[in-house]
Design an enzyme around this catalytic site. Structure first.
Site, mmCIF file in Angstrom:
data_model
loop_
_atom_site.group_PDB
_atom_site.id
_atom_site.type_symbol
_atom_site.label_atom_id
_atom_site.label_comp_id
_atom_site.label_asym_id
_atom_site.label_seq_id
_atom_site.Cartn_x
_atom_site.Cartn_y
_atom_site.Cartn_z
ATOM 1 N N ALA A 305 0.855 -1.182 0.000
ATOM 2 C CA ALA A 305 0.000 0.000 0.000
ATOM 3 C C ALA A 305 0.893 1.234 0.000
ATOM 4 O O ALA A 305 2.106 1.141 0.176
ATOM 5 C CB ALA A 305 -0.923 0.003 1.211
ATOM 6 N N MET A 306 0.270 2.409 -0.178
ATOM 7 C CA MET A 306 1.027 3.670 -0.211
ATOM 8 C C MET A 306 0.202 4.768 0.444
ATOM 9 O O MET A 306 -0.990 4.897 0.194
ATOM 10 C CB MET A 306 1.370 4.032 -1.671
ATOM 11 C CG MET A 306 2.086 5.364 -1.815
ATOM 12 S SD MET A 306 3.670 5.392 -0.911
ATOM 13 C CE MET A 306 3.845 7.157 -0.634
ATOM 14 N N GLU A 307 0.886 5.598 1.260
ATOM 15 C CA GLU A 307 0.211 6.536 2.148
ATOM 16 C C GLU A 307 -0.080 7.902 1.556
ATOM 17 O O GLU A 307 -0.245 8.877 2.302
ATOM 18 C CB GLU A 307 1.064 6.729 3.415
ATOM 19 C CG GLU A 307 2.407 7.437 3.189
ATOM 20 C CD GLU A 307 3.588 6.510 2.986
ATOM 21 O OE1 GLU A 307 4.730 6.931 3.193
ATOM 22 O OE2 GLU A 307 3.348 5.340 2.605
ATOM 23 N N ASN A 308 -0.149 8.047 0.233
ATOM 24 C CA ASN A 308 -0.415 9.364 -0.364
ATOM 25 C C ASN A 308 -1.455 10.112 0.471
ATOM 26 O O ASN A 308 -2.502 9.574 0.805
ATOM 27 C CB ASN A 308 -0.965 9.208 -1.784
ATOM 28 C CG ASN A 308 -0.235 8.161 -2.579
ATOM 29 O OD1 ASN A 308 0.953 8.257 -2.801
ATOM 30 N ND2 ASN A 308 -0.960 7.131 -2.998
ATOM 31 N N HIS A 340 -1.489 1.010 9.178
ATOM 32 C CA HIS A 340 -0.147 1.482 8.791
ATOM 33 C C HIS A 340 -0.244 2.744 7.940
ATOM 34 O O HIS A 340 0.396 3.759 8.228
ATOM 35 C CB HIS A 340 0.563 0.364 8.024
ATOM 36 C CG HIS A 340 1.972 0.671 7.640
ATOM 37 N ND1 HIS A 340 3.052 0.163 8.320
ATOM 38 C CD2 HIS A 340 2.487 1.417 6.625
ATOM 39 C CE1 HIS A 340 4.177 0.591 7.749
ATOM 40 N NE2 HIS A 340 3.851 1.355 6.709
ATOM 41 N N GLU A 341 -1.066 2.697 6.896
ATOM 42 C CA GLU A 341 -1.152 3.847 5.977
ATOM 43 C C GLU A 341 -1.781 5.059 6.643
ATOM 44 O O GLU A 341 -1.392 6.201 6.367
ATOM 45 C CB GLU A 341 -1.924 3.459 4.714
ATOM 46 C CG GLU A 341 -1.366 2.265 3.956
ATOM 47 C CD GLU A 341 0.142 2.300 3.766
ATOM 48 O OE1 GLU A 341 0.706 3.385 3.527
ATOM 49 O OE2 GLU A 341 0.769 1.228 3.869
ATOM 50 N N GLU A 363 8.624 4.818 8.377
ATOM 51 C CA GLU A 363 8.170 3.431 8.269
ATOM 52 C C GLU A 363 8.217 2.669 9.603
ATOM 53 O O GLU A 363 7.348 1.850 9.875
ATOM 54 C CB GLU A 363 8.982 2.692 7.199
ATOM 55 C CG GLU A 363 8.820 3.268 5.796
ATOM 56 C CD GLU A 363 7.379 3.230 5.282
ATOM 57 O OE1 GLU A 363 6.520 2.589 5.914
ATOM 58 O OE2 GLU A 363 7.123 3.858 4.245
#
Length: 926
Positions: A305-308, A340-341, A363
């Site tokens: 996943a990615m936290e944009n 997490h995100e 992270e």
């Protein structure tokens, strides 16, 4: 050391504002100006000019698979300069203009592709303290990898292929989507417009303000301006997704986006996101600063996943959930990745590391907050049962000489990518947990809130965090609104003894934590008990045959605050046993010298519940790892493992498997079937009672369900007859029902693995894989098919995953590694991996965690000198451009060398112990 190029050897590309020829096509064509050397010689951008605001218009064409755009960047000049250096990668840039108060004028443009840099040259000086705007037009192809602005696609139930475009900019890929200052410290505001066809929607970091009709039956979506943020957090998606929405208690709109046929699998993620964002809002005492938070399930996605900011993106398996088809571990994994995100919206987005050397500040914290948040919001998931496993995983990497400090100097994109590893994530989380346990949870919470408030919308380094966690009850920094924190500090001020360090300068958090973040590895504490006297010493734990590599390391350990190599403690009375590092809250191992291990073995054999499950798991891990460095004999570790026949707790059971299974996995890659089968038989016997007690249902707690899946799968893979019989019956019934019969979710992996053993069964599983819309079901089917002994199927799976039509290319790394661990497939995986290396590094990017995962995953079970030579020969033939300098290659060499040493030293001991045990069992039977 700065990486630089002398101007006399530079080959530059250039865009002429006079004749409009651009980039690589120019040389030898344009005569307007030539022989301009590239004016900047460093990988990092100069700090003469900072961006304040980007006006960004993007127009992707999902038919031709390219895009065009215009970037208008407001600049703040910090030093007089006649150049602006920024990033652009593999794009055509044209019509570059300076918009100054004196008027609009063209800028000369030079490009230096090796550093992905553009230099915009002005005929007049840009004056310190003034603001200017530059405007650049650009065009590029949608990336066919998983980063930048890239193409994704999915197949509908009717077989139609639909295309979408999505972004993944971390760490250095925003420069492939628009010209920008692509370093985390160059924060700015972004106003984004997306041009699209009416059949699509677009989403971005901020809410949409309006949509404008354009000629050619096009629409332009205008999005609100973002908060100040780094380029790697910019995001936009053009797709045919549908969405569902809810609003948090704090008034934030949460939406989950997915392809239309899977939108009915989004309800659980939506509820989890609402609950978790509300938790973080309260825990951090800082309101989430955006009006919305979108979560989008992307059909093609490389990482988890990615936290944009405001638009987090996920693999479909990380976001979609079917309560009837998803397992307990699916639920646990899904809420962990969302936790997490969303933690990143504060740690990483609001407060960002200054440079990628301190990636762990992002992270490590997000990984740590997964467990803090879920322990409170989802207590039924029992996340504490799984945290310790992360520390063990980090130690696997951190025990090699090729490990790196948590905070490490990095310069180029490949080195930056390599930072996304178990050290930054898992070790980062474990040392934070150690510090929290040391300071107390209340003090730790006060400190991190102070850190977040003090550095909101800024960039930080390690020391900023340690300063915020020092003297946490300083009244000048204590927020009047945090009542419980004021109460906590009031209590500390009247207590004596143990808590004195809250009010004075005695506790130097930075001095302690620098020893854990600025040097690689971790300590091994040796404990020797002599009556009431306990002698303690420390050294670096390192799997190497070169003792010089362990010298010069010293940690301040939350045990006795050691300031020298040896300390002495005195116990109030003589004891039968002692256990240091309670619950393994500290990131270190313990060796019990003299009779220490024997006393622990006796305790475990007679009363193992006198210790917690985490303590038992840590003892198992410690004793087997100490065998690897010659501190403990293998037969001692195996004697300790005998108690596992009475173990029932998940962390201790899975750690037992984690230490014992790799021993026979090494043998599977050698011709030694007799000893291999003896070892397999021992493990089955050890856990036979626990396996027999498992019901083939979905009952019990999350930990009990996850453990059941694990045990039944192991029983089937190891041909334990009761498991094989039951799984075969269930598979046959399920197949006869054409897959319509409802299997207990937690036993499906065991059932599928048995089904995959025959060509007919494998083909049936594949048909179900192809037609299923449930991502968790597809994931289990894929994993089971990779365990088959049918070599033609294994080879076909890898080839299909590479093509990406039926099996997604995003899953190829998992398929390759799974096949490499299959005793019938490891040679196939190694050959496939070598043959397709150049395709893999182009698709997944040099230095990425994905490439590292494949390199180490494929090679980690080799234990012969012949395979070491073969591995060295292949990787040694690479150039720096094709990956020869990657850390994971050194890790692969070290791991194989360690395996060889282990086998040479311990195989006779293992054979002797197993033979002795067999004779003992026979004698007991008589």
């Amino acid at each position: 050391m700065d990486i630089f190029m002398k101007s006399k050897v530079l080959h530059f590309q250039l865009t002429c504002p006079l004749c409009a020829l651009s980039l690589s096509h120019l040389l030898g064509v344009c005569s307007c100006f030539t022989n301009y050397p590239f004016p900047w010689d460093r990988m990092r951008l100069p700090k003469t000019v900072y961006p304040l605001h980007y006006d960004l218009t993007i127009h992707p064409n999902l038919t031709t698979l390219d895009f065009t755009g215009v970037a208008r960047i407001l600049l703040d000049v910090h030093e007089d300069t006649s150049m602006v250096v920024l990033h652009a990668k593999q794009m055509q840039v044209s019509n570059v203009l300076l918009l100054a108060p004196e008027g609009v004028r063209p800028l000369r443009v030079l490009e230096y592709p090796p550093f992905h840099q553009l230099a915009l040259l002005s005929d007049s000086v840009l004056t310190k303290g003034r603001r200017y705007e530059v405007q650049l037009e650009f065009a590029a192809n949608l990336s066919d990898s998983f980063h930048g602005f890239y193409k994704s696609s999915y197949r509908t139930k009717n077989g139609e292929v639909r295309v979408l475009a999505s972004t993944q900019f971390e760490a250095t890929f925003a420069r492939g989507a628009f010209p920008c200052f692509d370093e985390p410290a160059f924060k700015a505001n972004f106003t984004i417009r997306i041009i699209r066809e009416p059949r699509h929607i677009s989403i971005s970091n901020m809410p949409k303000l309006k949509t404008v009709e354009l000629p050619g039956d096009l629409l332009e979506d205008h999005f609100d301006t973002t908060v100040k943020m780094s380029t790697y957090l910019v995001a936009y998606i053009v797709s045919d997704f549908l969405s569902v929405s809810k609003t948090t208690q704090h008034g934030v709109k949460i939406s989950v986006y997915a392809v239309p046929e899977k939108i009915d699998q989004t309800a659980f993620a939506l509820d989890a996101a609402v609950k978790l964002l509300d938790f973080y809002d309260d825990y951090f005492d800082i309101p989430y600063p955006l009006p919305k938070q979108d979560l989008a399930a992307i059909p093609d996605f490389q990482s988890g996943a990615m936290e944009n900011w405001g638009l987090t993106t996920y693999r479909e398996t990380g976001l979609l959930f079917d309560p009837n088809k998803s397992s307990a571990s699916d639920k646990l994994g899904l809420v962990k990745v969302i936790a997490h995100e969303l933690a990143h919206q504060w740690f990483g987005n609001l407060v960002t590391m200054e440079w990628w050397n301190d990636l762990w500040l992002n992270e490590g914290f997000a990984k740590f907050m997964e467990y803090i948040s879920l322990d409170i919001t989802y207590p039924e998931l029992q996340v504490d049962d799984f945290f310790l496993g992360k520390c063990f995983e980090a130690m696997e990497v951190d025990s090699l000489s090729s490990s790196h400090p948590v905070s490490t100097h990095v310069e180029n994109p490949t080195q930056i990518q390599e930072m996304f590893d178990d050290v930054s994530y898992d070790k980062g989380a474990c040392i934070l947990n150690m510090l929290r346990d040391f300071l107390t949870p209340e003090a730790f919470e006060i400190g991190i809130i102070r850190y977040l408030k003090r550095y909101s919308y800024q960039n930080t380094v390690n020391s900023h965090l340690w300063e915020s966690l020092t003297n946490i009850c300083n009244s000048d920094d204590l927020d009047e609104g945090r009542i419980k924190h004021k109460e906590f500090c009031s209590k500390q001020s009247i207590q004596s003894g143990a808590s004195k360090w809250f009010s004075g300068d005695e506790l130097d958090v930075r001095a302690i934590m620098d020893t854990w973040t600025l040097q690689e590895g971790f300590p091994l504490v040796t404990v020797e008990v002599r009556g009431r006297e306990v002698r303690l010493s420390q050294e670096r734990y390192l799997k190497t045959d070169d003792p010089s590599l362990t010298e010069g390391f010293l940690w301040q350990i939350p045990l006795t605050y050691m300031t020298s190599c040896v300390d002495v403690l005195y116990l109030p009375e003589k004891v039968d046993w002692v256990k240091f590092n309670v619950d393994m809250s500290g990131y270190y191992m313990v060796h019990y010298a003299g009779e220490g291990w024997n006393s622990i073995i006796k305790l475990l054999q007679h009363n193992h519940t006198a210790l917690t499950s985490n303590d038992r798991a840590s003892l198992i891990q410690n004793v087997f790892q100490l065998v690897s460095v010659g501190k403990v004999r293998l037969d001692t570790a195996l004697e300790l493992s005998l108690y596992l026949s009475r173990e029932t707790e998940i962390m201790a059971v899975t750690q037992g498997f984690g230490e014992l299974v790799p021993l026979y996995k090494l043998m599977e890659k050698r011709d030694m079937a007799a000893l291999e089968n003896q070892m397999k038989g021992y493990i089955v016997d050890l856990f036979r009672g626990l396996i027999d007690r498992q019901e083939w249902t979905d009952s019990g707690s999350v930990s009990e369900r996850v453990l059941r899946s694990y045990l039944l799968l192991f029983g089937c893979v190891r041909n334990y007859p009761p498991c094989v019989t039951k799984a075969t019956q269930l598979f046959n019934k399920w197949r006869e029902s054409d897959g319509n019969m409802s299997l207990p979710v937690d036993v499906t992996m065991a059932v599928f693995v048995i089904g995959a053993r025959t060509p007919e069964g494998w083909d049936f599983l594949f048909e179900k894989y192809r037609s299923s819309l449930q991502m968790s079901v597809k994931s289990r089917l894929k994993s089971a098919m990779a365990v088959t002994p049918l070599q033609d199927k294994l080879k076909w799976m890898m080839e299909q995953s590479l093509h990406g039509e039926v099996m997604k290319t995003q899953d190829l790394p998992d398929v390759i590694v799974s096949v490499s661990r299959n005793p019938r497939g490891y040679k196939l995986a190694w050959d496939f991996f070598r043959a397709n290396w150049h395709t893999l590094i182009k698709k997944f990017d040099l230095g990425s965690h994905t490439i590292s995962y494949m390199v180490t995953g494929v090679t980690s079970q080799y234990s012969t000198r012949e395979m070491l030579i073969e591995v060295r020969s292949f990787f040694g033939s690479l150039t720096e451009e094709t990956g020869s300098e990657m850390r994971c290659i050194r890790q692969a060499y070290e791991t194989i060398e360690d395996n060889i040493r282990w086998m040479d030293t311990n195989l006779p001991l293992l054979q002797g112990w197993l033979d002795k045990r067999s004779r003992r069992d026979v004698h007991e039977d008589l």
